[in-house]
Design an enzyme around this catalytic site. Structure first.
Site, PDB file in Angstrom:
ATOM      1  N   GLU A 135       0.850  -1.200   0.000  1.00  0.00           N
ATOM      2  CA  GLU A 135       0.000   0.000   0.000  1.00  0.00           C
ATOM      3  C   GLU A 135       0.875   1.236   0.000  1.00  0.00           C
ATOM      4  OE1 GLU A 135      -2.906   0.105   3.216  1.00  0.00           O
ATOM      5  OE2 GLU A 135      -2.862   2.297   3.237  1.00  0.00           O
ATOM      6  N   GLU A 140      -2.459  11.834   2.821  1.00  0.00           N
ATOM      7  CA  GLU A 140      -3.237  11.346   3.953  1.00  0.00           C
ATOM      8  C   GLU A 140      -3.069  12.325   5.112  1.00  0.00           C
ATOM      9  OE1 GLU A 140      -2.128   7.503   5.583  1.00  0.00           O
ATOM     10  OE2 GLU A 140      -4.158   7.189   6.342  1.00  0.00           O
TER      11      GLU A 140
END
Ligand SMILES: *[C@@H]1O[C@H](CO)[C@@H](O)[C@H](O)[C@H]1NC(C)=O
Ligand SMILES: *[C@@H]1O[C@H](CO)[C@@H](O)[C@H](O)[C@H]1NC(C)=O
Length: 323
Positions: A135, A140
């Site tokens: 990932e 974020e």
């Protein structure tokens, strides 16, 4: 670059720029094809957020996803007071139909969710379906922080500990181990500079996040709107011209077999609320949201304050994949 001698003057060399490593566009996602390229998932939040992800039809009828001019808008419900006992506030989770292996992923954003208490938005990629876990979290953030978090998560052994002068971001609390099974489980993580996230990013007119991914390195670059390299704008991206990356996951500075840990990746966007990274301890201790909102829990604040999320939207010019 290659050079060839030109007769009869053997000392004279004619040189040509090599085109071998030039990147070409393989997928471009924008207002012309967004809804046919990404699937909206009305799924229970895998990250346990206080959120109600809606279908594409609901997102469109509620005005949470739409085309505005030549841009893609994806927001959250900012009009409804929801019950604290409900699943949560309506929002979007989308995943690209196509996956990609290696190359450049370049996202051009006028606006990203603006760092409101309770939000946890992300632009990220992950393995497509089953297979080795890998990932890449490109954008974020959590609650009202002002700097972007760039993080890798792997199922296998993988570490990166680059020298400080090889990236413009800073190590997130010394977390250099990407493995989900590591002691902290935080992933290997780098924090971007001021204005790389939230309101600061948006006040600058947004900008570009670019991922460079090869068998030997994963680099993430942040370019504010007024500092986007011309080769990106021209559609001929060349990472050798981009300078020091914001986050540098180069296998020469760690112990990671990138190809063994990162299979083909699918592209995701989501905006969740609360959950592991914005609720709980993140709400009460490591951000100031409990103090600034006066709410003891993330869920009660998110439930009762729709207007807090007027700025929690993505406004996307394009997402492009080059290989
Ligand atoms: C992408 O997936 C969605 C949802 O499954 C589907 O409706 C759409 O036709 C797909 N688009 C392409 C280009 O494959
Ligand atoms: C909700 O947010 C959008 C921007 O994302 C804004 O245009 C709209 O006015 C807001 N709705 C209300 C009721 O304030």
């Amino acid at each position: 670059m290659w050079c060839m001698p030109v007769r009869p003057f053997w000392s004279f060399l004619l040189c040509f720029s090599s085109l071998i490593h030039a990147y070409t566009l393989v997928n471009s996602y924008d207002y012309t094809n967004w809804f046919s390229s990404f699937a909206f998932q009305a799924l229970p939040d895998p990250t346990a957020g206080f959120v109600d992800y809606v279908s594409e039809a609901d997102a469109q009828s509620l005005g949470l996803a739409k085309i505005i001019g030549d841009k893609v808008y994806m927001g959250v419900d900012n009009t409804t007071i929801v019950s604290s006992d409900s699943t949560g506030r309506k929002s979007i989770w989308i995943e690209s139909n196509e996956s990609f292996l290696h190359g450049l992923l370049i996202g051009d954003f006028d606006h990203i969710p603006g760092g409101a208490c309770g939000t946890w938005p992300a632009f990220w990629t992950i393995r497509n379906g089953d297979g080795t876990y890998g990932e890449i979290d490109i954008i974020e953030g959590f609650n009202d922080i002002t700097q972007n978090y760039m993080t890798l998560h792997t199922g296998g052994a993988c570490t990166f500990d680059p020298p400080a002068d090889t990236e413009t971001g800073t190590s997130n609390n010394g977390n250099t181990d990407c493995n989900l099974d590591s002691a902290t489980g935080v992933g290997c993580s780098v924090i971007g500079p001021e204005q790389s996230y939230g309101t600061g990013f948006n006040d600058n007119g947004g900008g570009i996040y670019a991922l460079e991914w090869t068998s030997s390195l994963i680099k993430i670059y942040f370019f504010p709107r007024d500092n986007i390299p011309a080769d990106i704008t021209n559609g001929t991206p060349d990472p050798t011209l981009w300078g020091i990356p914001t986050a540098n996951f180069d296998s020469q500075y760690g112990n990671c077999d990138i190809d063994a840990n990162f299979p083909a990746q699918t592209i995701y966007f989501d905006t969740t609320f609360c959950g592991a990274e914005a609720g709980g301890d993140a709400w009460t201790s490591w951000t100031d949201c409990s103090a600034v909102t006066g709410y003891g829990t993330c869920e009660s604040y998110v439930a009762e304050n729709p207007a807090a999320y007027d700025d929690s939207y993505w406004l996307i010019n394009s997402v492009k994949v080059y290989q």
